[in-house]
Design an enzyme around this catalytic site. Structure first.
Site, PDB file in Angstrom:
ATOM      1  N   ASN A 278      34.810  49.881  52.241  1.00 35.05           N
ATOM      2  CA  ASN A 278      35.941  49.210  52.910  1.00 35.05           C
ATOM      3  C   ASN A 278      37.096  50.148  53.261  1.00 35.05           C
ATOM      4  O   ASN A 278      37.787  49.921  54.240  1.00 35.05           O
ATOM      5  CB  ASN A 278      36.404  47.968  52.136  1.00 35.05           C
ATOM      6  CG  ASN A 278      36.784  48.255  50.710  1.00 35.05           C
ATOM      7  OD1 ASN A 278      36.580  49.363  50.199  1.00 35.05           O
ATOM      8  ND2 ASN A 278      37.354  47.273  50.039  1.00 35.05           N
TER       9      ASN A 278
ATOM     10  N   GLU B 255      37.245  50.564  39.413  1.00 30.24           N
ATOM     11  CA  GLU B 255      38.089  49.719  40.273  1.00 30.24           C
ATOM     12  C   GLU B 255      37.145  48.683  40.855  1.00 30.24           C
ATOM     13  O   GLU B 255      36.297  49.014  41.680  1.00 30.24           O
ATOM     14  CB  GLU B 255      38.733  50.550  41.390  1.00 30.24           C
ATOM     15  CG  GLU B 255      39.625  51.691  40.926  1.00 30.24           C
ATOM     16  CD  GLU B 255      40.929  51.228  40.307  1.00 30.24           C
ATOM     17  OE1 GLU B 255      41.282  50.040  40.428  1.00 30.24           O
ATOM     18  OE2 GLU B 255      41.597  52.064  39.667  1.00 30.24           O
TER      19      GLU B 255
ATOM     20  N   CYS C 233      39.824  44.622  48.188  1.00 31.89           N
ATOM     21  CA  CYS C 233      39.866  44.075  46.830  1.00 31.89           C
ATOM     22  C   CYS C 233      41.228  43.486  46.494  1.00 31.89           C
ATOM     23  O   CYS C 233      41.344  42.661  45.605  1.00 31.89           O
ATOM     24  CB  CYS C 233      39.517  45.169  45.840  1.00 31.89           C
ATOM     25  SG  CYS C 233      40.503  46.646  46.086  1.00 31.89           S
TER      26      CYS C 233
ATOM     27  N   GLU D  58      44.148  54.435  38.926  1.00 33.00           N
ATOM     28  CA  GLU D  58      44.136  55.505  39.922  1.00 33.00           C
ATOM     29  C   GLU D  58      45.538  55.625  40.504  1.00 33.00           C
ATOM     30  O   GLU D  58      46.249  54.629  40.614  1.00 33.00           O
ATOM     31  CB  GLU D  58      43.108  55.205  41.019  1.00 33.00           C
ATOM     32  CG  GLU D  58      41.684  55.256  40.474  1.00 33.00           C
ATOM     33  CD  GLU D  58      40.597  55.186  41.537  1.00 33.00           C
ATOM     34  OE1 GLU D  58      40.800  54.521  42.562  1.00 33.00           O
ATOM     35  OE2 GLU D  58      39.538  55.805  41.320  1.00 33.00           O
TER      36      GLU D  58
HETATM   37  P1  NAP Z   1      29.074  47.654  45.692  1.00 32.20           P
HETATM   38  O1  NAP Z   1      27.900  46.971  46.259  1.00 32.20           O
HETATM   39  O2  NAP Z   1      29.337  47.498  44.251  1.00 32.20           O
HETATM   40  O3  NAP Z   1      28.903  49.184  46.063  1.00 32.20           O
HETATM   41  C1  NAP Z   1      29.851  50.175  45.715  1.00 32.20           C
HETATM   42  C2  NAP Z   1      29.152  51.511  45.617  1.00 32.20           C
HETATM   43  O4  NAP Z   1      28.185  51.487  44.577  1.00 32.20           O
HETATM   44  C3  NAP Z   1      28.387  51.906  46.878  1.00 32.20           C
HETATM   45  O5  NAP Z   1      28.461  53.304  47.021  1.00 32.20           O
HETATM   46  C4  NAP Z   1      26.982  51.463  46.539  1.00 32.20           C
HETATM   47  O6  NAP Z   1      25.972  52.112  47.266  1.00 32.20           O
HETATM   48  C5  NAP Z   1      26.899  51.817  45.079  1.00 32.20           C
HETATM   49  N1  NAP Z   1      25.911  51.061  44.330  1.00 32.20           N
HETATM   50  C6  NAP Z   1      25.398  49.833  44.609  1.00 32.20           C
HETATM   51  N2  NAP Z   1      24.532  49.469  43.662  1.00 32.20           N
HETATM   52  C7  NAP Z   1      24.471  50.485  42.759  1.00 32.20           C
HETATM   53  C8  NAP Z   1      23.745  50.711  41.550  1.00 32.20           C
HETATM   54  N3  NAP Z   1      22.911  49.804  41.082  1.00 32.20           N
HETATM   55  N4  NAP Z   1      23.944  51.879  40.899  1.00 32.20           N
HETATM   56  C9  NAP Z   1      24.807  52.792  41.371  1.00 32.20           C
HETATM   57  N5  NAP Z   1      25.514  52.643  42.502  1.00 32.20           N
HETATM   58  C10 NAP Z   1      25.354  51.495  43.188  1.00 32.20           C
HETATM   59  O7  NAP Z   1      30.402  47.233  46.418  1.00 32.20           O
HETATM   60  P2  NAP Z   1      30.619  47.140  47.975  1.00 32.20           P
HETATM   61  O8  NAP Z   1      29.882  45.954  48.442  1.00 32.20           O
HETATM   62  O9  NAP Z   1      30.348  48.427  48.631  1.00 32.20           O
HETATM   63  O10 NAP Z   1      32.219  46.945  48.041  1.00 32.20           O
HETATM   64  C11 NAP Z   1      32.823  45.726  47.845  1.00 32.20           C
HETATM   65  C12 NAP Z   1      33.324  45.550  46.426  1.00 32.20           C
HETATM   66  O11 NAP Z   1      34.127  46.653  46.015  1.00 32.20           O
HETATM   67  C13 NAP Z   1      34.218  44.347  46.275  1.00 32.20           C
HETATM   68  O12 NAP Z   1      33.887  43.635  45.121  1.00 32.20           O
HETATM   69  C14 NAP Z   1      35.611  44.952  46.155  1.00 32.20           C
HETATM   70  O13 NAP Z   1      36.535  44.144  45.493  1.00 32.20           O
HETATM   71  C15 NAP Z   1      35.349  46.205  45.438  1.00 32.20           C
HETATM   72  N6  NAP Z   1      36.438  47.149  45.680  1.00 32.20           N
HETATM   73  C16 NAP Z   1      37.339  47.365  44.693  1.00 32.20           C
HETATM   74  C17 NAP Z   1      38.397  48.235  44.893  1.00 32.20           C
HETATM   75  C18 NAP Z   1      39.401  48.462  43.821  1.00 32.20           C
HETATM   76  O14 NAP Z   1      40.175  49.386  43.952  1.00 32.20           O
HETATM   77  N7  NAP Z   1      39.425  47.678  42.761  1.00 32.20           N
HETATM   78  C19 NAP Z   1      38.524  48.890  46.110  1.00 32.20           C
HETATM   79  C20 NAP Z   1      37.595  48.635  47.110  1.00 32.20           C
HETATM   80  C21 NAP Z   1      36.547  47.769  46.866  1.00 32.20           C
HETATM   81  P3  NAP Z   1      25.470  51.454  48.643  1.00 32.20           P
HETATM   82  O15 NAP Z   1      26.582  51.581  49.575  1.00 32.20           O
HETATM   83  O16 NAP Z   1      24.283  52.251  49.046  1.00 32.20           O
HETATM   84  O17 NAP Z   1      25.130  50.023  48.343  1.00 32.20           O
END
Ligand code: NAP
Ligand code: MG
Length: 484
Positions: free
Chosen positions: A152, A251, A286, A464
């Site tokens: 994002n 995060e 997020c 962070e």
């Molecule tokens: P995600 O599916 O959890 O993926 C995040 C990262 O983890 C990506 O690089 C993803 O790779 C990788 N990943 C996925 N499954 C994994 C596994 N089993 N083992 C290791 N790595 C794995 O999240 P997203 O859909 O990209 O992003 C949306 C989420 O992020 C939302 O819940 C949002 O709230 C959260 N977020 C939080 C913050 C914060 O600062 N708190 C900031 C931004 C986003 P792939 O891309 O190849 O799937």
């Protein structure tokens, strides 16, 4: 940009994957392929970790001020290439170009902030309770770090992790989101042009996230995992990391309440709600407002003004001038948002604007969704309980301050919360009682480099940014000296 394969960055070199595997990066505004990227697997993971490990000693022994010089060099080059980077962000993520520029502009500031913080990694001299002994406490870099980031904020999520890691003396293997690795690769190129020594920062592109979980995040030479993403994936990583007691920073997801009290200034409250719901990656952030709580006495004025502002939002491909809300990242995300809207309607909510796929003209090939506003939403609906992550605004009403604090806190998440009031005593009471890591009081601009950012409860672990950001990458050592 099609044709040749974008290589990943390991040990200061651009390299292909063994066997030549690749995957495509798709523009969410029209589903065209914008680039083909190397698909790393176990051998590349091994090489990247080996490179980061080998580079650690020398990098960590540099004077903090000298490490800071590299960071400042990176910041300067990112500034020079801001538009180029923003173009990549819009291409792979879809957000409006002006918003992408703001993101890049903000993201590069982490290098400046942490270049300065590196020089303040001080320790302590502790008075000894016995004569003949001396105690000192020092902070040292943890070692090799694995950073995993979401799609994002393709620039900010990367710099917010690597700047403090590099500043502290750690070396990094970054695994960017498979949807948005191009910005990360461009940042790698910048670190190379800024003269960062080989191996200090490596970017592993792959769409085999399970393999990353198994091979990279459990690698014995990886001392720390910095992860930003969903709470569910975070939990899985935490379970795996438990086997080696790896250091973790998380995060994770959010479910931000946005509270408008009767005594709020109407215009800033409406503008803030629109901005925090729709103008940050179209709601895919997020810290986006997830539940908008409006007090009964202002509802009649707030709700029509809000709906009116939402109706005027320009939903368009990111490079179209004036675009405010771009496409969602993929069909899965769009379908999830739509399912939450439909479920709310089925359970009695009133959809008063948007809430459907946009499929005509410039929207035809992308994952566009008409910004939705739902009234009469209740706390038990899925749309109020789950992270929406898209352009849909559920509006709930409330009667009293105590009531809304209780309702706002009744979630497993605790990342960001916002409220609007003109009463100073209430402002202080509410700010203190909200169980969230970031609270915006009459403010919807989010965080900045200088303050710690992170979540309560299931929204994360660690912080962070701020002074805390660099501490996440250090170990604390106590030295006991016996003077004999
Ligand atoms: P995600 O599916 O959890 O993926 C995040 C990262 O983890 C990506 O690089 C993803 O790779 C990788 N990943 C996925 N499954 C994994 C596994 N089993 N083992 C290791 N790595 C794995 O999240 P997203 O859909 O990209 O992003 C949306 C989420 O992020 C939302 O819940 C949002 O709230 C959260 N977020 C939080 C913050 C914060 O600062 N708190 C900031 C931004 C986003 P792939 O891309 O190849 O799937
Ligand atoms: Mg995902």
């Amino acid at each position: 940009m099609t044709g040749d394969v974008k290589r990943m960055y390991i040990n200061g070199e651009w390299s292909l994957a063994e066997g030549g595997a690749t995957f495509d990066i798709v523009n969410p505004a029209d589903q065209s392929v914008v680039a083909t990227v190397t698909n790393g697997a176990a051998p590349e993971i091994q090489r990247a970790v080996a490179a980061a490990h080998a580079a650690f000693r020398e990098w960590s022994l540099l004077a903090p001020k000298d490490r800071g010089r590299f960071l400042l060099g990176i910041q300067e080059l990112m500034q020079e290439r801001c538009d180029e980077l923003a173009r990549l962000v819009t291409l792979e993520n879809g957000k409006p170009f002006e918003e992408a520029r703001k993101e890049v502009q903000f993201s590069l500031g982490y290098f400046g902030w942490f270049a300065e913080e590196a020089r303040r990694m001080t320790g302590e001299w502790i008075p000894s309770p016995q004569p003949g002994k001396r105690y000192w406490v020092l902070h040292q870099p943890i070692g090799c770090v694995a950073a995993v980031t979401p799609w994002n904020f393709p620039a900010t999520m990367v710099t917010r992790k690597i700047a403090p890691a590099l500043a502290s003396g750690c070396t990094v293997v970054l695994k960017p989101a498979s949807a948005t690795p191009l910005t990360a690769l461009a940042i790698a190129e910048i670190t190379r042009d800024a003269g960062l020594p080989p191996g200090v920062f490596n970017v592993l592109t792959t769409n085999r996230s399970r393999l990353v979980g198994n091979e990279l995040l459990t690698h014995p030479l990886i001392r720390k995992i910095g992860f930003t993403g969903s709470t569910d994936v975070g939990k899985g990583i935490m379970e795996t990391a438990a086997r080696q007691i790896k250091r973790l920073s998380f995060e994770l997801g959010g479910n931000a309440p946005f509270i408008v009290f009767d005594d709020a200034d109407l215009e800033p409250a409406v503008d803030g709600a629109v901005a925090m719901k729709f103008l940050r990656v179209g709601g895919q952030s997020c810290i986006c407002a997830n539940r908008i709580y409006v007090q009964r006495g202002i509802a009649e004025r707030f709700i029509p003004a809000f709906i009116d502002a939402v109706k005027r939002l320009k939903v368009a491909p990111g490079f179209e001038p004036g675009a405010q809300v771009g496409p969602l990242i993929n069909e899965e995300t769009r379908a999830k948002v739509h399912a939450l809207v439909e479920d709310a309607v089925k359970r009695g909510a009133r959809l008063v604007c948007g809430g459907h796929y946009l499929t005509e003209g410039a929207h035809a090939k992308g994952f566009f969704y008409a910004p939705a506003v739902l009234l009469d939403v209740t706390d038990d609906m899925a749309i109020a309980q789950e992270e929406i992550f898209g352009p849909a605004a559920p509006i709930l009403t409330f009667a009293a301050e105590d009531e809304v604090i209780r309702r706002a806190n009744a979630t497993r998440f605790g990342l960001a919360a916002y409220f609007y009031t003109r009463d100073l005593a209430r402002l202080m009471r509410v700010a203190e009682q909200l169980e969230y890591g970031l609270v915006g009081a009459n403010d919807a601009t989010g965080y900045t480099h200088e303050i710690p950012f992170g979540g309560f409860k299931e929204s994360g672990l660690g912080r962070e940014g701020g002074h805390e950001g660099i501490e996440e990458y250090t170990e604390v050592k106590s030295v006991v000296v016996n003077l004999g």
